[in-house]
Design a protein around this motif. Structure first.
Motif, PDB file in Angstrom:
ATOM      1  N   GLY A 138       0.788  -1.230   0.000  1.00  0.00           N
ATOM      2  CA  GLY A 138       0.000   0.000   0.000  1.00  0.00           C
ATOM      3  C   GLY A 138       0.816   1.274   0.000  1.00  0.00           C
ATOM      4  N   ARG A 151       3.422   4.188  -1.628  1.00  0.00           N
ATOM      5  CA  ARG A 151       3.531   4.803  -2.951  1.00  0.00           C
ATOM      6  C   ARG A 151       4.991   5.071  -3.291  1.00  0.00           C
ATOM      7  N   SER A 210       2.175   2.563  -7.004  1.00  0.00           N
ATOM      8  CA  SER A 210       2.049   2.132  -5.614  1.00  0.00           C
ATOM      9  C   SER A 210       2.434   0.668  -5.520  1.00  0.00           C
ATOM     10  N   HIS A 215       1.440  -2.674  -4.394  1.00  0.00           N
ATOM     11  CA  HIS A 215       0.227  -3.386  -3.978  1.00  0.00           C
ATOM     12  C   HIS A 215       0.536  -4.463  -2.955  1.00  0.00           C
ATOM     13  N   THR A 227       1.857  -0.893  -9.245  1.00  0.00           N
ATOM     14  CA  THR A 227       1.346  -0.197 -10.415  1.00  0.00           C
ATOM     15  C   THR A 227       2.434   0.728 -10.948  1.00  0.00           C
ATOM     16  N   ARG A 241      -6.164   8.879  -1.727  1.00  0.00           N
ATOM     17  CA  ARG A 241      -5.369   9.820  -2.523  1.00  0.00           C
ATOM     18  C   ARG A 241      -4.419   8.998  -3.391  1.00  0.00           C
ATOM     19  N   ARG A 242      -3.827   9.667  -4.394  1.00  0.00           N
ATOM     20  CA  ARG A 242      -2.861   8.969  -5.247  1.00  0.00           C
ATOM     21  C   ARG A 242      -1.807   8.295  -4.372  1.00  0.00           C
ATOM     22  N   GLY A 243      -1.681   6.978  -4.531  1.00  0.00           N
ATOM     23  CA  GLY A 243      -0.694   6.248  -3.753  1.00  0.00           C
ATOM     24  C   GLY A 243      -1.160   5.845  -2.365  1.00  0.00           C
ATOM     25  N   GLY A 244      -2.401   6.158  -2.001  1.00  0.00           N
ATOM     26  CA  GLY A 244      -2.912   5.739  -0.696  1.00  0.00           C
ATOM     27  C   GLY A 244      -3.378   4.289  -0.710  1.00  0.00           C
ATOM     28  N   ARG A 245      -3.447   3.667   0.470  1.00  0.00           N
ATOM     29  CA  ARG A 245      -3.868   2.274   0.543  1.00  0.00           C
ATOM     30  C   ARG A 245      -5.249   2.190   1.169  1.00  0.00           C
ATOM     31  N   SER A 299      -4.552  -0.500  -3.340  1.00  0.00           N
ATOM     32  CA  SER A 299      -4.055   0.882  -3.244  1.00  0.00           C
ATOM     33  C   SER A 299      -4.696   1.713  -4.342  1.00  0.00           C
ATOM     34  N   PHE A 300      -4.817   2.998  -4.061  1.00  0.00           N
ATOM     35  CA  PHE A 300      -5.322   3.942  -5.055  1.00  0.00           C
ATOM     36  C   PHE A 300      -4.140   4.394  -5.906  1.00  0.00           C
ATOM     37  N   HIS A 301      -4.118   3.992  -7.182  1.00  0.00           N
ATOM     38  CA  HIS A 301      -3.020   4.408  -8.052  1.00  0.00           C
ATOM     39  C   HIS A 301      -3.194   5.856  -8.489  1.00  0.00           C
ATOM     40  N   GLU A 302      -4.429   6.218  -8.826  1.00  0.00           N
ATOM     41  CA  GLU A 302      -4.692   7.570  -9.315  1.00  0.00           C
ATOM     42  C   GLU A 302      -6.132   7.944  -9.049  1.00  0.00           C
ATOM     43  N   VAL A 335      -8.342   4.847 -10.295  1.00  0.00           N
ATOM     44  CA  VAL A 335      -7.596   3.648 -10.676  1.00  0.00           C
ATOM     45  C   VAL A 335      -7.046   3.026  -9.400  1.00  0.00           C
ATOM     46  N   THR A 371      -5.811  -0.911  -7.269  1.00  0.00           N
ATOM     47  CA  THR A 371      -5.601  -2.356  -7.275  1.00  0.00           C
ATOM     48  C   THR A 371      -6.567  -2.994  -6.289  1.00  0.00           C
TER      49      THR A 371
END
Lengths: 162, 162
Positions: free
Chosen positions: A64, A66, A83, A85, A95, B62-66, B83-86, B93, B95
């Protein structure tokens, strides 16, 4: 300057899926290969084409977390982000986006196989969502970064950084 | 109890790629749909089958947050993480892994299209790395969670939570 000869990386496009698989063997343990991908100071030393320098923008190597880094050549900058995963002893799933193509994203799965005698096989799979994206990746010249980077990683492994 | 009739979600497997695409329209603005996916307190209220309850385990939208959450039915627990890629105004986006299948991971891209008149089309794409994984997803009963969840989201949107 290194006089080592470097094993070739095999770069294969899947015949029917939007997948590219890179396979490469190293004189290293699985732990060393994983560490070389997770430690930001090590990663930025070996990744990418040999005529570029790099900087880590941010890096949090845990499930998780980045990451982002930038490669530079003169005034040119190439930035990447994503990030992590999942991270295990033999696998890193992350990613990946190149900010020059902000709508593109790949899911990267790297696994390491212990071959014994201090040898390890790295298998890095890149998954995208269309065959066009896969083919664009193949045409992008990323192959140079892959081959140059792994050659620099060989040199790091031959020293005492890892 | 809601007496609303709910639009059907369309769930389509791509004919040749390991992709599943869900399409669904809502009486909502794009902003409301994005918020319903990013706000953990809202998300846990509508996501998943109607006979389950849920809890957020962690969430950093947020971008890169889990993120991670768990659905529960009696003693059963089903946990998910990623995780939030974007994140943009019209796209998320991320995972996605179900911990009951720890080696599986999908790359999820949700976009929203403003249809005008307070209507929005949601398009949610799940990308996996094999046709077998795609077909397992289709057989998994996840369709119930999708349809129940979006019906609960309709009800949330009809109230004043959003």
């Amino acid at each position: 300057m290194s006089t080592t000869t470097h094993p070739e990386a095999t770069i294969e496009a899947h015949p029917t899926l939007p997948l590219i698989t890179i396979t490469r063997e190293f004189d290293a343990t699985p732990e060393q290969i994983i560490k070389a991908h997770l430690d930001p100071d090590l990663y930025i030393r070996w990744s990418g084409p040999k005529d570029l320098t790099g900087r880590i923008d941010y890096w949090d190597a845990r499930r998780g977390g980045r990451w982002a880094f930038t490669h530079m050549r003169g005034d040119e900058e190439y930035s990447f982000y994503g990030s992590f995963h999942e991270i295990t002893d033999d696998k890193i799933v992350q990613t990946f986006t190149f900010t020059g193509e902000p709508d593109g994203v790949s899911l990267e799965t790297m696994t390491v196989e212990d071959l014994g005698n201090g040898r390890t096989r790295l298998i890095a799979q890149s998954l995208v969502d269309s065959m066009d994206s896969r083919d664009a990746w193949l045409r992008s010249g990323m192959e140079v970064g892959v081959r140059d980077g792994y050659a620099k990683l060989d040199d790091l492994l031959a020293g005492d950084a890892l």
